[in-house]
Design a protein around this motif. Structure first.
Motif, mmCIF file in Angstrom:
data_model
loop_
_atom_site.group_PDB
_atom_site.id
_atom_site.type_symbol
_atom_site.label_atom_id
_atom_site.label_comp_id
_atom_site.label_asym_id
_atom_site.label_seq_id
_atom_site.Cartn_x
_atom_site.Cartn_y
_atom_site.Cartn_z
ATOM 1 N N GLY A 85 0.801 -1.209 0.000
ATOM 2 C CA GLY A 85 0.000 0.000 0.000
ATOM 3 C C GLY A 85 0.835 1.260 0.000
ATOM 4 O O GLY A 85 0.331 2.349 -0.268
ATOM 5 N N GLY A 86 2.117 1.136 0.326
ATOM 6 C CA GLY A 86 3.004 2.288 0.313
ATOM 7 C C GLY A 86 2.724 3.270 1.435
ATOM 8 O O GLY A 86 2.076 2.948 2.431
ATOM 9 N N ASP A 87 3.212 4.477 1.273
ATOM 10 C CA ASP A 87 3.043 5.508 2.301
ATOM 11 C C ASP A 87 1.560 5.792 2.534
ATOM 12 O O ASP A 87 0.747 5.753 1.606
ATOM 13 N N ALA A 88 1.231 6.094 3.797
ATOM 14 C CA ALA A 88 -0.156 6.377 4.153
ATOM 15 C C ALA A 88 -0.205 7.597 5.058
ATOM 16 O O ALA A 88 0.728 7.877 5.814
ATOM 17 N N ASP A 89 -1.315 8.334 4.982
ATOM 18 C CA ASP A 89 -1.491 9.503 5.832
ATOM 19 C C ASP A 89 -1.665 9.084 7.284
ATOM 20 O O ASP A 89 -2.228 8.017 7.571
ATOM 21 N N PRO A 90 -1.202 9.904 8.215
ATOM 22 C CA PRO A 90 -1.373 9.605 9.647
ATOM 23 C C PRO A 90 -2.817 9.855 10.081
ATOM 24 O O PRO A 90 -3.130 10.815 10.780
ATOM 25 N N ASP A 91 -3.719 8.978 9.661
ATOM 26 C CA ASP A 91 -5.146 9.157 9.899
ATOM 27 C C ASP A 91 -5.491 9.003 11.380
ATOM 28 O O ASP A 91 -4.741 8.449 12.163
ATOM 29 N N ARG B 239 -13.251 -1.072 17.188
ATOM 30 C CA ARG B 239 -12.846 -0.080 18.176
ATOM 31 C C ARG B 239 -11.669 0.779 17.737
ATOM 32 O O ARG B 239 -11.430 1.840 18.301
ATOM 33 N N PHE B 240 -10.937 0.315 16.741
ATOM 34 C CA PHE B 240 -9.781 1.079 16.289
ATOM 35 C C PHE B 240 -9.460 0.710 14.851
ATOM 36 O O PHE B 240 -9.636 -0.436 14.425
ATOM 37 N N HIS B 241 -8.950 1.719 14.108
ATOM 38 C CA HIS B 241 -8.538 1.494 12.725
ATOM 39 C C HIS B 241 -7.482 2.519 12.350
ATOM 40 O O HIS B 241 -7.576 3.689 12.721
ATOM 41 N N SER B 242 -6.461 2.080 11.628
ATOM 42 C CA SER B 242 -5.453 2.980 11.070
ATOM 43 C C SER B 242 -4.918 2.375 9.785
ATOM 44 O O SER B 242 -4.702 1.157 9.707
ATOM 45 N N GLY B 243 -4.694 3.218 8.789
ATOM 46 C CA GLY B 243 -4.199 2.739 7.503
ATOM 47 C C GLY B 243 -2.704 2.842 7.323
ATOM 48 O O GLY B 243 -2.184 2.571 6.241
ATOM 49 N N MET B 244 -1.971 3.204 8.369
ATOM 50 C CA MET B 244 -0.518 3.370 8.254
ATOM 51 C C MET B 244 0.182 2.011 8.252
ATOM 52 O O MET B 244 -0.353 1.018 8.727
ATOM 53 N N PRO C 198 5.849 6.450 9.669
ATOM 54 C CA PRO C 198 5.309 7.573 8.892
ATOM 55 C C PRO C 198 5.504 7.422 7.388
ATOM 56 O O PRO C 198 4.818 8.079 6.606
ATOM 57 N N TYR C 199 6.443 6.588 6.965
ATOM 58 C CA TYR C 199 6.686 6.387 5.540
ATOM 59 C C TYR C 199 7.457 5.085 5.358
ATOM 60 O O TYR C 199 8.130 4.608 6.281
ATOM 61 N N VAL C 200 7.346 4.515 4.148
ATOM 62 C CA VAL C 200 8.143 3.341 3.773
ATOM 63 C C VAL C 200 8.791 3.524 2.407
ATOM 64 O O VAL C 200 9.518 2.654 1.945
ATOM 65 N N SER C 201 8.522 4.655 1.754
ATOM 66 C CA SER C 201 9.073 4.907 0.422
ATOM 67 C C SER C 201 10.573 5.168 0.465
ATOM 68 O O SER C 201 11.231 5.189 -0.579
ATOM 69 N N ARG C 202 11.106 5.401 1.649
ATOM 70 C CA ARG C 202 12.552 5.482 1.840
ATOM 71 C C ARG C 202 12.886 4.787 3.150
ATOM 72 O O ARG C 202 12.015 4.601 4.002
ATOM 73 N N ALA C 203 14.120 4.411 3.300
ATOM 74 C CA ALA C 203 14.518 3.597 4.443
ATOM 75 C C ALA C 203 14.689 4.452 5.693
ATOM 76 O O ALA C 203 14.849 5.677 5.626
ATOM 77 N N PHE D 19 -12.435 -4.885 24.820
ATOM 78 C CA PHE D 19 -11.262 -4.059 25.089
ATOM 79 C C PHE D 19 -11.517 -3.099 26.238
ATOM 80 O O PHE D 19 -12.632 -2.646 26.463
ATOM 81 N N ARG D 20 -10.436 -2.789 26.921
ATOM 82 C CA ARG D 20 -10.478 -1.757 27.947
ATOM 83 C C ARG D 20 -9.566 -0.617 27.522
ATOM 84 O O ARG D 20 -8.360 -0.738 27.524
ATOM 85 N N GLY D 21 -10.186 0.492 27.116
ATOM 86 C CA GLY D 21 -9.416 1.701 26.852
ATOM 87 C C GLY D 21 -8.744 1.727 25.499
ATOM 88 O O GLY D 21 -8.321 0.712 24.963
ATOM 89 N N THR D 22 -8.683 2.899 24.934
ATOM 90 C CA THR D 22 -7.957 3.158 23.701
ATOM 91 C C THR D 22 -7.218 4.468 23.871
ATOM 92 O O THR D 22 -7.807 5.458 24.280
ATOM 93 N N ASP D 23 -5.948 4.493 23.580
ATOM 94 C CA ASP D 23 -5.210 5.749 23.634
ATOM 95 C C ASP D 23 -4.190 5.787 22.522
ATOM 96 O O ASP D 23 -3.678 4.761 22.100
ATOM 97 N N GLY D 24 -3.926 6.952 22.017
ATOM 98 C CA GLY D 24 -2.988 7.090 20.922
ATOM 99 C C GLY D 24 -1.746 7.815 21.355
ATOM 100 O O GLY D 24 -1.639 8.271 22.458
#
Length: 526
Positions: free
Chosen positions: A453-459, A471-476, A497-502, A521-526
């Motif tokens: 999927g390559g680089d993804a936005d920090p959704d 309860r949680f989803h991220s496309g990174m 944050p990226y994979v297009s470069r090392a 689940f108990r609790g969600t935090d980012g």
């Protein structure tokens, strides 16, 4: 730059040792004895260990050790420019990084018909212990690698650090996630499929661009699959992750063909049976699997159970080889056929094997390691519903039988571990997804892709009214780090944050906790 005072005298820590391979060459004098046959006349053919090493499928008294010899990993014949003869490979297992306390050693043949791969099954070791291993051919010795045995069956209170990964498309990015995973120093790694992709150069486009070209076209023959695995295994970050911990692997679809199902390819093609057999053979040659998983033509027994003391069972499922073909045209539903009780995603024999193991389980946590999303997932939104027929939504009777099976068996803490979808998810599992108020009966943790999927936005996840149980989803991109203890499981969704470069850093997008005996689940935090 000047060296800090006294730095040369500091002992190597484990991370430095594994990352650099320091100590392997220096320890040659502590080898197993006479050098293995390797020279043709007096000419050394060069380092054969270009593909690294690996270990896997730990038991309380042993594990599998793997390597494969190749001078030229990208040789088009898939044989790595190796001579057409048997090569003797020496191996050692030690209790220390410097191999002063060698506890097992031997010599095993690497056969040309097996792409010069070796699978050493060790036994008689101590449970719950860290070990170090290496291989040698002639004057060439592999870098030092770490592995461990599973705890004694009665052990409950030894915590487990588990990392889970899937979906690493070579062209979509660099494998930095594997390096960050290795830096966690996990006790165990689960790889849930799409270790390689069969697609050729530019056949799998991605918006962030091609990071690095894959060798050749689409893999269809044994030589082409062998070459594809060899290219992936040259990656230093992947090699490091294998050197750091034992792996438990299972395939998904791209090890053979996108969305294959049983005897059916995604698109009609001649000789799919021969292609299937070739991909199975290459998978075994390149994975740290026991001889019980050795393929027999187009059949390969991969579903198995890995016990981690009294703390956890890992029921590794194969949802590709035995499934009925996808219904509703193979794409999206519902169309009514997905509810057919005669349809199965696991096949009847594997389903009964799983249900019997669940009934017999005394573990604190039972993990189902498998490929495609288990929970119901409406991807359309609004009053209409759209679901993927390649997931358990396309095999709802199978899902219901297994869910009801762990309930009736009284499984204390069922947790499904999933890959495939290239996104992080955490979901509460239910017997009735149409009722938002129905209680959870288990949990699902889905790891995102390493690169696919390559680089993804920090959704940011803001909730999903069409899937309130998610309860949680991220496309990174990234991996899942899980701390398994007797009282709780803590899941950290690690992202890059990226994979297009090392060289990308890693951070925790969210953490969720599952308490012993409390589904959900108990609790969600980012």
């Amino acid at each position: 730059m000047s060296r800090p005072s006294g730095e040369h005298a500091r002992p190597l820590n484990r991370r430095t040792l594994l990352a650099t391979g320091v100590g392997a060459a220096a320890a040659l004098g502590a080898g197993t004895g006479s050098a293995a046959t390797w020279h043709t006349g007096t000419r050394d053919r060069g380092n054969p260990f270009t593909l690294g090493v690996a270990s896997g499928d730990p038991t309380p008294d042993g594990f599998v050790l793997w390597t494969r010899l190749a001078h030229d990993p990208l040789a088009e014949d898939g044989r790595g420019a190796m001579p057409d003869r048997v090569i003797d490979v020496e191996w050692q297992v030690a209790e220390d990084e410097r191999f002063r306390r060698v506890v097992r050693s031997g010599t095993t043949p690497a056969h040309p018909e097996g792409a010069h791969s070796v699978h050493v099954e060790t036994a008689g070791l101590k449970p719950g212990r860290e070990y170090y291993y290496r291989f040698r051919v002639g004057r060439h010795t592999t870098e030092t690698a770490r592995t461990r045995t599973a705890p004694d069956p009665g052990t409950l209170h030894s915590p487990l650090t588990l990392c889970t990964a899937s979906c690493a498309a070579w062209e979509h990015g660099f494998f930095t996630a594997y390096r960050r995973l290795a830096e966690e120093e996990p006790d165990l790694v689960l790889h849930l499929g799409d270790y390689v992709y069969e697609l050729g150069h530019l056949q799998y486009p991605v918006l962030s661009g091609i990071a690095r070209p894959v060798a050749g076209g689409q893999a269809r023959t044994l030589a082409e699959y062998r070459q594809r695995y060899a290219q992936y295994r040259t990656d230093p970050d992947l090699q490091l992750a294998h050197r750091t911990a034992p792996w438990v692997v299972i395939w998904d679809d791209h090890e053979l063909d996108n969305n294959w199902a049983g005897d059916d390819p995604e698109l009609p093609q001649p000789d799919f049976g021969a292609r299937r057999a070739a991909s199975f053979r290459a998978y075994y040659e390149n994975m740290p699997l026991r001889s019980s998983s050795r393929p027999r033509g187009g059949d390969m027994r991969l579903y198995r159970r890995i016990r981690w003391g009294g703390l956890a069972n890992f029921h590794m499922l194969d949802t590709r080889q035995y499934r009925d073909d996808q219904t509703c045209g193979g794409l999206v539903g519902p169309c009514g056929l997905e509810d057919d009780p005669d349809r199965s995603i696991t096949g009847r024999e594997q389903e009964e094997w799983l249900l019997n193991n669940l009934r017999a389980s005394t573990a604190r946590w039972d993990f189902l390691g498998q490929q495609v999303m288990f929970t119901h997932h409406d991807t359309l939104g609004g009053p209409l519903t759209m679901t993927s027929m390649d997931t358990w939504d396309g095999y709802t009777a199978s899902r219901r039988r297994i869910t009801e099976g762990w309930i009736s068996a009284g499984v204390r803490n069922p947790v499904v571990l999933t890959g495939d979808i290239h996104e992080h998810y955490a979901a509460e599992l239910k017997t009735d997804y149409s009722d938002p108020d129905s209680p959870p009966v288990g949990t699902e943790l889905v790891t995102t892709s390493v690169t696919s999927g390559g680089d993804a936005d920090p959704d940011e996840f803001t909730g999903d009214p069409d899937n309130p149980h998610i309860r949680f989803h991220s496309g990174m991109r990234g991996y899942l780090r899980t701390r398994v203890e007797a009282e709780r499981v803590t899941a950290d969704f690690r992202v890059l944050p990226y994979v297009s470069r090392a060289g990308a850093p890693v951070s925790t997008k969210a953490s969720l906790t599952i308490e012993d005996g409390v589904p959900g689940f108990r609790g969600t935090d980012g």
